[in-house]
Scaffold this active site. Structure first.
Site, PDB file in Angstrom:
ATOM      1  N   ASN A   1       1.340 -11.132 -22.843  1.00 20.64           N
ATOM      2  CA  ASN A   1       0.293 -12.110 -22.506  1.00 20.64           C
ATOM      3  C   ASN A   1      -0.921 -12.081 -23.441  1.00 20.64           C
ATOM      4  O   ASN A   1      -1.601 -13.079 -23.585  1.00 20.64           O
ATOM      5  CB  ASN A   1      -0.121 -12.005 -21.033  1.00 20.64           C
ATOM      6  CG  ASN A   1      -0.773 -10.695 -20.689  1.00 20.64           C
ATOM      7  OD1 ASN A   1      -0.554  -9.684 -21.361  1.00 20.64           O
ATOM      8  ND2 ASN A   1      -1.565 -10.690 -19.636  1.00 20.64           N
TER       9      ASN A   1
ATOM     10  N   GLU B   1      -1.462   1.022 -18.224  1.00 24.51           N
ATOM     11  CA  GLU B   1      -2.388  -0.011 -17.729  1.00 24.51           C
ATOM     12  C   GLU B   1      -1.541  -1.136 -17.158  1.00 24.51           C
ATOM     13  O   GLU B   1      -0.711  -1.714 -17.855  1.00 24.51           O
ATOM     14  CB  GLU B   1      -3.279  -0.521 -18.864  1.00 24.51           C
ATOM     15  CG  GLU B   1      -4.209   0.539 -19.434  1.00 24.51           C
ATOM     16  CD  GLU B   1      -5.162   1.128 -18.398  1.00 24.51           C
ATOM     17  OE1 GLU B   1      -5.496   0.428 -17.422  1.00 24.51           O
ATOM     18  OE2 GLU B   1      -5.563   2.301 -18.554  1.00 24.51           O
TER      19      GLU B   1
ATOM     20  N   CYS C   1      -4.095 -10.323 -17.005  1.00 26.85           N
ATOM     21  CA  CYS C   1      -4.052  -9.235 -16.031  1.00 26.85           C
ATOM     22  C   CYS C   1      -5.296  -9.268 -15.152  1.00 26.85           C
ATOM     23  O   CYS C   1      -5.273  -8.837 -14.008  1.00 26.85           O
ATOM     24  CB  CYS C   1      -3.922  -7.894 -16.739  1.00 26.85           C
ATOM     25  SG  CYS C   1      -5.185  -7.664 -17.984  1.00 26.85           S
TER      26      CYS C   1
HETATM   27  P1  NAD Z   1       6.660  -5.715 -18.397  1.00 22.13           P
HETATM   28  O1  NAD Z   1       6.322  -4.500 -17.609  1.00 22.13           O
HETATM   29  O2  NAD Z   1       7.850  -6.492 -18.013  1.00 22.13           O
HETATM   30  O3  NAD Z   1       6.865  -5.315 -19.942  1.00 22.13           O
HETATM   31  C1  NAD Z   1       5.879  -4.598 -20.649  1.00 22.13           C
HETATM   32  C2  NAD Z   1       6.549  -3.872 -21.808  1.00 22.13           C
HETATM   33  O4  NAD Z   1       7.417  -2.855 -21.290  1.00 22.13           O
HETATM   34  C3  NAD Z   1       7.436  -4.773 -22.677  1.00 22.13           C
HETATM   35  O5  NAD Z   1       7.295  -4.410 -24.022  1.00 22.13           O
HETATM   36  C4  NAD Z   1       8.826  -4.453 -22.166  1.00 22.13           C
HETATM   37  O6  NAD Z   1       9.854  -4.706 -23.095  1.00 22.13           O
HETATM   38  C5  NAD Z   1       8.686  -2.973 -21.890  1.00 22.13           C
HETATM   39  N1  NAD Z   1       9.703  -2.432 -20.975  1.00 22.13           N
HETATM   40  C6  NAD Z   1      10.405  -3.094 -20.023  1.00 22.13           C
HETATM   41  N2  NAD Z   1      11.254  -2.242 -19.389  1.00 22.13           N
HETATM   42  C7  NAD Z   1      11.066  -1.015 -19.935  1.00 22.13           C
HETATM   43  C8  NAD Z   1      11.621   0.270 -19.703  1.00 22.13           C
HETATM   44  N3  NAD Z   1      12.559   0.479 -18.776  1.00 22.13           N
HETATM   45  N4  NAD Z   1      11.179   1.300 -20.444  1.00 22.13           N
HETATM   46  C9  NAD Z   1      10.211   1.134 -21.393  1.00 22.13           C
HETATM   47  N5  NAD Z   1       9.654  -0.077 -21.657  1.00 22.13           N
HETATM   48  C10 NAD Z   1      10.074  -1.135 -20.942  1.00 22.13           C
HETATM   49  O7  NAD Z   1       5.324  -6.631 -18.409  1.00 22.13           O
HETATM   50  P2  NAD Z   1       5.125  -8.086 -19.035  1.00 22.13           P
HETATM   51  O8  NAD Z   1       5.832  -9.098 -18.207  1.00 22.13           O
HETATM   52  O9  NAD Z   1       5.391  -8.061 -20.503  1.00 22.13           O
HETATM   53  O10 NAD Z   1       3.533  -8.276 -18.869  1.00 22.13           O
HETATM   54  C11 NAD Z   1       2.920  -8.699 -17.686  1.00 22.13           C
HETATM   55  C12 NAD Z   1       2.335  -7.528 -16.939  1.00 22.13           C
HETATM   56  O11 NAD Z   1       1.405  -6.822 -17.772  1.00 22.13           O
HETATM   57  C13 NAD Z   1       1.531  -7.944 -15.726  1.00 22.13           C
HETATM   58  O12 NAD Z   1       1.812  -7.071 -14.659  1.00 22.13           O
HETATM   59  C14 NAD Z   1       0.086  -7.778 -16.180  1.00 22.13           C
HETATM   60  O13 NAD Z   1      -0.850  -7.571 -15.147  1.00 22.13           O
HETATM   61  C15 NAD Z   1       0.201  -6.582 -17.042  1.00 22.13           C
HETATM   62  N6  NAD Z   1      -0.938  -6.480 -17.952  1.00 22.13           N
HETATM   63  C16 NAD Z   1      -1.878  -5.507 -17.708  1.00 22.13           C
HETATM   64  C17 NAD Z   1      -2.997  -5.395 -18.526  1.00 22.13           C
HETATM   65  C18 NAD Z   1      -4.011  -4.307 -18.308  1.00 22.13           C
HETATM   66  O14 NAD Z   1      -4.721  -3.958 -19.255  1.00 22.13           O
HETATM   67  N7  NAD Z   1      -4.112  -3.739 -17.121  1.00 22.13           N
HETATM   68  C19 NAD Z   1      -3.161  -6.283 -19.609  1.00 22.13           C
HETATM   69  C20 NAD Z   1      -2.194  -7.274 -19.809  1.00 22.13           C
HETATM   70  C21 NAD Z   1      -1.078  -7.349 -18.985  1.00 22.13           C
END
Ligand code: NAD
Length: 495
Positions: A167, A265, A299
């Site tokens: 995002n 995070e 987020c």
């Molecule tokens: P996601 O958890 O699906 O993926 C995040 C990352 O993790 C990706 O690179 C993905 O390929 C990787 N991943 C997926 N499965 C994995 C595994 N088993 N092992 C290791 N890595 C793995 O999240 P998303 O859909 O890309 O992003 C949206 C989420 O991110 C929302 O929940 C949002 O709130 C959160 N977010 C949080 C912040 C913050 O700073 N708190 C900022 C932006 C987004």
């Protein structure tokens, strides 16, 4: 070049999307994976930007080996020398500012104004950490032993793995990579599949800025195929993850098992509180923007609003008008403020929750039936009222343009409703009363708290992160980054 036309045989259209390559050791390295993931424009699913390799264990090994190989020389550089590289990287991004912004628009459906803001933020982040690389890295500590010199120094950790969401496809990778590099670590970035092109564009700018080979690597691929093997790679000494709570929990467990440093995070169920003395126009405008812009996919997006009973009717009327004034459309239209959600999966999941909800729908925007909209993943901007406290609308992060409104009798009840979720990322309060503001700042369970501002965003040099299930408790950005990307050595030298 970071993309190849497909190398596999068989009948393919001339316009078959490029097969993306990793950026490892300064080279564009093809993957031998059998599995390719389409990288789709969310405003127009017929526009496939590229094919992303799911990745293999050999890809992981190569990326970590490149970072480990580059580490001794990068670590040995002086802070001012590393600083120079980061300034040059900032300039290289600045030179391609508009092109990068347009890539964000196309790859993740970010409205163009916000995409430009995100790219500008990248330049700021790199300049900030270029400065950090020349600031003090330790303290002088009086010693008990007379005449002894005692001090602490922050030293790099080694190879750090950065796992990032789609995002904020350039800002999040950089607010992790810039401090990691500034303090002498080398990096393997594993971006989300849906933002692979943006990550490779960062790699291009790193190469243009002359960063030494292997210092910054981009490992493309699926979370299960390369994300977890990366966390488990023996040479990886720390992992910084941003993404969903479910994946964050897996990453944290794997890192803890290896006794390596980690930060996770994660999501939020961010809340705005509106008190009777609030400027209702300001509160409605900022709540509408916080909830709906970028289709609620920040987020820190506002997904709940808690309104004082006395002003509920006028506030909700103003809120509906403000949401209705935000244009929904494919983000190729520069006027669009809302845009699509990231994928069909996300569109279906949000629609399912809305279809099953037991709450009063007080606003739903129209998604036009035209072809232009049918090809994108659009969700109607929606405001609901009166959802049960334990419902998905009150508790789950939906990551879409959906806002749930609740009613409170007074400030304490509003804070109790606000705190009644597992999350604690960001919150805002609208009031003109200082005592209410101070009480809320003290009681609200959120890592980032605003008064008379929206829940989204934070200055790039201020600590960023959440409480409760939104974070593992560390912070990113600003001085907090030095704590994460270094470890302290305490030194005593006796004469
Ligand atoms: P996601 O958890 O699906 O993926 C995040 C990352 O993790 C990706 O690179 C993905 O390929 C990787 N991943 C997926 N499965 C994995 C595994 N088993 N092992 C290791 N890595 C793995 O999240 P998303 O859909 O890309 O992003 C949206 C989420 O991110 C929302 O929940 C949002 O709130 C959160 N977010 C949080 C912040 C913050 O700073 N708190 C900022 C932006 C987004």
């Amino acid at each position: 070049m970071f993309g190849d036309r497909p190398r596999t045989s068989g009948v393919r259209r001339m316009s078959a999307p490029a097969q993306l390559r990793h950026f490892i050791g300064g080279d564009w390295r093809p993957s031998e994976t059998e599995r390719w993931i389409p990288d789709v424009n969310p405003s127009d699913a017929e526009d496939v930007l590229a094919s992303v390799p799911a990745g293999t264990s050999e890809d992981v090994r190569a990326a970590v080996a490149a970072a480990a190989g580059a580490y001794p020389a990068w670590r040995a550089l002086s802070g001012p020398a590393r600083s120079e590289y980061l300034y040059n990287w900032a300039s290289a991004i600045g030179e391609r500012r508009e092109e990068l912004a347009q890539l964000l628009v196309r790859e993740v459906g970010k409205p163009v104004g916000e995409a430009r803001g995100e790219v500008a933020r990248c330049v700021t982040i790199l300049r900030y950490y270029a400065g950090d690389a020349v600031r003090p890295i330790g303290d002088l500590i009086p010693a008990q032993a007379a005449g002894a010199l005692q001090y602490s120094i922050h030293q790099p950790l080694g190879v750090v793995a950065l796992i990032t969401p789609w995002n904020f496809p350039v800002a999040i990778p950089l607010w992790k990579a810039a401090p990691a590099l500034a303090f002498g670590n080398t990096v393997v970035l594993k971006p989300a599949e849906a933002s692979s092109r943006c990550a490779l564009a960062l790699a291009e700018t790193a190469a243009a800025a002359g960063l030494p080979r292997g210092v910054f690597n981009v490992l493309l691929g699926a979370g299960g195929d390369v994300g977890m093997p990366l966390v488990e790679a023996p040479d990886v000494r720390a992992v910084s993850f941003t993404g969903s709570g479910a994946v964050g929990a897996l990453v944290a467990a794997a890192a803890a098992k290896r006794n390596i440093r980690y930060q996770t995070e994660m999501g939020g169920k961010n809340v705005a509180i509106v008190l009777p003395d609030a400027d209702l126009g300001l509160a409605a405008g900022l709540t509408a923007a916080g909830a709906m812009r970028y289709a609620g996919q920040k987020c820190t997006a506002t997904s709940r609003v808690v309104v004082a009973r006395e002003v509920e009717a006028p506030f909700l009327a103003e809120l509906r008008a403000r949401v209705a004034a935000l244009p929904l459309g494919p983000v190729t239209d520069p006027a669009a403020a809302i845009g699509p959600v990231i994928s069909k999966h996300s569109q279906d999941a949000i629609r399912r929750v809305l279809g099953e909800m037991d709450a009063e729908c007080i606003y739903t925007g129209e998604v036009p039936a035209s072809n232009e909209f049918a090809r994108g993943y659009f969700v109607s901007p929606t405001i609901v009222r009166g959802a049960a406290a334990d419902s998905a609308l009150a508790q789950r992060e939906l990551f879409g343009p959906v806002l749930a409104s609740f009613t409170a009798g007074d400030l304490d009840e509003a804070i109790a409703i606000a705190n009644a979720t597992p999350y604690g990322l960001s919150a805002s309060l609208f009031t003109r009363d200082l005592a209410s503001a101070l009480r809320y700042v003290d009681r609200i369970e959120a890592g980032m708290v605003r008064v008379n501002g929206d829940t989204t965003g934070v200055d790039p040099h201020a600590p960023f992160g959440g409480m409760k299930s939104s974070s593992s408790g560390t912070r990113e950005q600003g001085p907090a980054a030095q704590q994460f990307y270094t470890e302290i050595k305490t030194v005593q030298i006796n004469p």
